[in-house]
Scaffold this active site. Structure first.
Site, short mmCIF file in Angstrom:
data_model
loop_
_atom_site.label_atom_id
_atom_site.label_comp_id
_atom_site.label_asym_id
_atom_site.label_seq_id
_atom_site.Cartn_x
_atom_site.Cartn_y
_atom_site.Cartn_z
CG ASP A 87 -1.61 -1.34 1.39
OD1 ASP A 87 -2.54 -1.60 0.62
OD2 ASP A 87 -1.19 -2.16 2.23
CG HIS B 280 -3.30 -5.15 3.21
ND1 HIS B 280 -2.82 -4.35 2.21
CD2 HIS B 280 -3.73 -6.27 2.59
CE1 HIS B 280 -2.96 -4.95 1.06
NE2 HIS B 280 -3.52 -6.13 1.25
P1 NAD Z 1 -2.81 -18.23 -4.37
O1 NAD Z 1 -4.13 -18.86 -4.14
O2 NAD Z 1 -2.27 -18.14 -5.75
O3 NAD Z 1 -1.72 -18.96 -3.48
C1 NAD Z 1 -1.97 -19.32 -2.16
C2 NAD Z 1 -1.23 -20.61 -1.94
O4 NAD Z 1 -1.38 -20.93 -0.56
C3 NAD Z 1 -1.80 -21.79 -2.75
O5 NAD Z 1 -0.75 -22.43 -3.45
C4 NAD Z 1 -2.42 -22.67 -1.69
O6 NAD Z 1 -2.36 -24.04 -2.02
C5 NAD Z 1 -1.54 -22.33 -0.51
N1 NAD Z 1 -2.10 -22.69 0.78
C6 NAD Z 1 -3.40 -22.75 1.16
N2 NAD Z 1 -3.50 -23.17 2.43
C7 NAD Z 1 -2.22 -23.35 2.86
C8 NAD Z 1 -1.67 -23.79 4.09
N3 NAD Z 1 -2.45 -24.12 5.11
N4 NAD Z 1 -0.32 -23.86 4.19
C9 NAD Z 1 0.47 -23.55 3.15
N5 NAD Z 1 0.00 -23.15 1.96
C10 NAD Z 1 -1.33 -23.04 1.83
O7 NAD Z 1 -2.88 -16.78 -3.67
P2 NAD Z 1 -1.91 -15.56 -3.89
O8 NAD Z 1 -2.46 -14.72 -4.97
O9 NAD Z 1 -0.51 -16.01 -3.93
O10 NAD Z 1 -2.19 -14.74 -2.53
C11 NAD Z 1 -1.81 -15.27 -1.28
C12 NAD Z 1 -2.37 -14.42 -0.15
O11 NAD Z 1 -1.80 -13.11 -0.14
C13 NAD Z 1 -3.88 -14.20 -0.22
O12 NAD Z 1 -4.41 -14.27 1.09
C14 NAD Z 1 -4.00 -12.78 -0.75
O13 NAD Z 1 -5.24 -12.19 -0.42
C15 NAD Z 1 -2.84 -12.14 -0.03
N6 NAD Z 1 -2.33 -10.87 -0.56
C16 NAD Z 1 -1.89 -9.96 0.36
C17 NAD Z 1 -1.32 -8.78 -0.06
C18 NAD Z 1 -0.80 -7.76 0.92
O14 NAD Z 1 -0.37 -6.69 0.49
N7 NAD Z 1 -0.80 -8.00 2.21
C19 NAD Z 1 -1.23 -8.51 -1.43
C20 NAD Z 1 -1.67 -9.47 -2.34
C21 NAD Z 1 -2.23 -10.66 -1.88
C1 LMR Z 2 -3.94 -6.45 -2.52
O1 LMR Z 2 -3.90 -5.45 -1.81
O2 LMR Z 2 -3.61 -6.45 -3.71
C2 LMR Z 2 -4.37 -7.74 -1.92
O3 LMR Z 2 -4.50 -7.63 -0.53
C3 LMR Z 2 -5.55 -8.30 -2.59
C4 LMR Z 2 -6.81 -7.92 -1.90
O4 LMR Z 2 -7.40 -8.82 -1.30
O5 LMR Z 2 -7.19 -6.75 -2.00
#
Ligand code: NAD
Ligand code: LMR
Length: 329
Positions: free
Chosen positions: A160, A188
C-alpha cells in the site's frame, strides 16, 4: 569471507505470489547480493506437484546465491530452523469478496502455523504475514506463538505504501524514487489511511508539489485504498508481482535498515503509539536499524487524519473479535 546462508520460509509457495517471490529471494533482492539463502517452500498436498515444479525451476535457474531448496507439505519440516518466514499461504480474496469473507478460512491456518513456527523455527525468526486478512492473521500468529518476540511478527502494508508512492510519482511525472515518507496507517484493507501530510518529493512537501489538496484528500486516498480490488478486477487474480516485490522491500529494510531520513510503513503490534488501541497489528511509519523497527514518534496529527486513523483501528478491533469468534466455533 562468504556469509552463512539464511533460511527463508515461503508458505503458499506454489501460489501466484510465491511464484513471483521465490526467484526474487534467490536473486538476492530480499537480503542482498552477498547473502546466500536456503529456500523452504511450504504448500498443501493438492499443490505438491506444482510445488515440486517450482523447485525444479529454481534448480534450472542456477541462482548463485541459492544454496538449497526444501519443498514440502509438512509444516514442521518447512519451519525447521528458518530465520525468516514469509507467510503467503492461505485462501485468496476473489472478485466480489471482502477480506472478512476469507477470515474464517485463514485464521485457523495461522493458529496452526504459529505453533509450528514456535516449535521449529530459529528463536529469533522474523515473520512477515502477507496472506489476508494480513493484520489479523499476524495477530493470531502472535497470540498463538507466545515465545516468538512480539516485535518479530509483522504484516505487509508496504505494498500500500509503494502504491501511494507510485500514485504521487505518476501525478507529478517524477521518478518514484524521489517520493518518500508517505504513511499507511492501520489495516491492509479499504479502511487504511494513506497519509501524505509528512511526505516529500525531491525534498519539498508533497502538498506543495501537488498543489491540489482536493485530489490528495479524495481521489488519491480512494485509489490507494481500492488498488487491490482494482487489480483483482483487471487480472481476475489478486496482485502478485507487486506483492512479492513489496514483501522483499519489507524484509530488506527490516534486516538491513532504512535509509537516513526515510521511513516506511509496516504492520506491527501496537504499543498504543498515536493513541491507537494496543492489542492489534496496526500499520505505522517505522525506521529500521540493526534488525529492529521503531515507530516514528511525534508526527503532528490533524483532526482529519485522527478520524481516519481511528476508523481503520475500529475495523481492526472488530476483525480481532471476529477472528476469535471463528477460532472458538
Ligand atoms: P494463491 O491462491 O495463488 O496462493 C496461495 C497458496 O497458498 C496456494 O498455493 C495454496 O495451495 C496455498 N495454501 C493454502 N493453504 C495453505 C496452508 N495451510 N499452508 C500452506 N500453503 C497453503 O494466492 P496468492 O495470490 O498467492 O495470494 C496469497 C495471499 O496473499 C492471499 O491471502 C491474498 O489475499 C494475499 N495478498 C496480500 C497482499 C498484501 O499486500 N498483504 C497482497 C496481495 C495478496
Ligand atoms: C492487494 O492489496 O492487492 C491484496 O490484498 C488483494 C486484496 O485482497 O485486496
Amino acid at each position: 569471507m562468504a556469509k552463512d546462508p539464511v533460511r527463508v520460509l515461503v508458505t503458499g509457495a506454489a501460489g501466484q505470489i510465491g511464484y513471483a517471490l521465490v526467484p526474487m529471494i534467490a536473486r538476492g533482492i530480499m537480503l542482498g547480493a552477498d547473502q546466500p539463502v536456503i529456500l523452504h517452500m511450504l504448500d498443501i498436498p493438492p499443490a505438491a506437484e506444482s510445488l515440486n515444479g517450482v523447485k525444479m525451476e529454481l534448480i534450472d535457474a542456477a541462482f548463485p546465491l541459492l544454496k538449497g531448496v526444501v519443498a514440502t507439505t509438512d509444516v514442521a519440516e518447512a519451519c525447521k530452523d528458518v530465520n525468516i518466514a514469509v507467510m503467503v499461504g492461505g485462501f485468496p480474496r476473489k472478485e466480489g469478496m471482502e477480506r472478512k469473507d476469507v477470515m474464517s478460512k485463514n485464521v485457523s491456518i495461522y493458529k496452526a502455523q504459529a505453533s509450528a513456527l514456535e516449535q521449529h523455527a530459529a528463536k529469533d525468526v522474523k515473520v512477515l504475514v502477507v496472506a489476508n486478512p494480513a493484520n489479523t492473521n499476524a495477530l493470531i500468529l502472535k497470540e498463538f506463538a507466545p515465545s516468538i518476540p512480539e516485535k518479530n511478527i509483522t504484516c505487509l502494508t508496504r505494498l500500500d505504501h509503494n502504491r501511494a508512492l507510485g500514485q504521487i510519482a505518476e501525478r507529478l511525472s517524477v521518478p518514484v524514487s524521489t517520493v518518500k515518507n508517505v504513511i499507511i496507517w492501520g489495516n491492509h484493507s479499504s479502511s487504511q489511511y494513506p497519509d501524505v501530510n509528512h511526505a516529500v518529493v525531491g525534498g519539498k512537501p508533497v502538498r506543495e508539489a501537488v498543489q491540489d489538496d482536493a485530489w490528495l484528500d479524495g481521489e488519491f486516498i480512494k485509489v490507494v485504498q481500492q488498488r487491490g480490488a482494482a487489480i483483482i478486477k483487471a487480472r481476475k487474480l489478486s496482485s502478485a508481482l507487486s506483492a512479492a516485490s513489496s514483501a522483499c522491500d519489507h524484509i530488506r529494510d527490516w534486516v538491513l535498515g532504512t535509509a537516513e531520513g526515510s521511513y516506511v510503513s509496516m504492520g506491527v503490534y501496537s504499543d498504543g503509539s498515536y493513541n491507537t488501541p494496543s492489542g492489534i497489528i496496526y500499520s505505522f511509519p517505522v525506521t529500521c536499524a540493526n534488525g529492529e523497527w521503531t515507530i516514528v514518534q511525534g508526527l503532528p496529527i490533524d483532526d482529519n487524519s485522527r478520524a481516519k486513523m481511528d476508523a481503520t483501528a475500529d475495523e481492526l478491533v472488530e476483525e480481532k473479535a471476529l477472528a476469535y469468534a471463528c477460532i472458538s466455533e
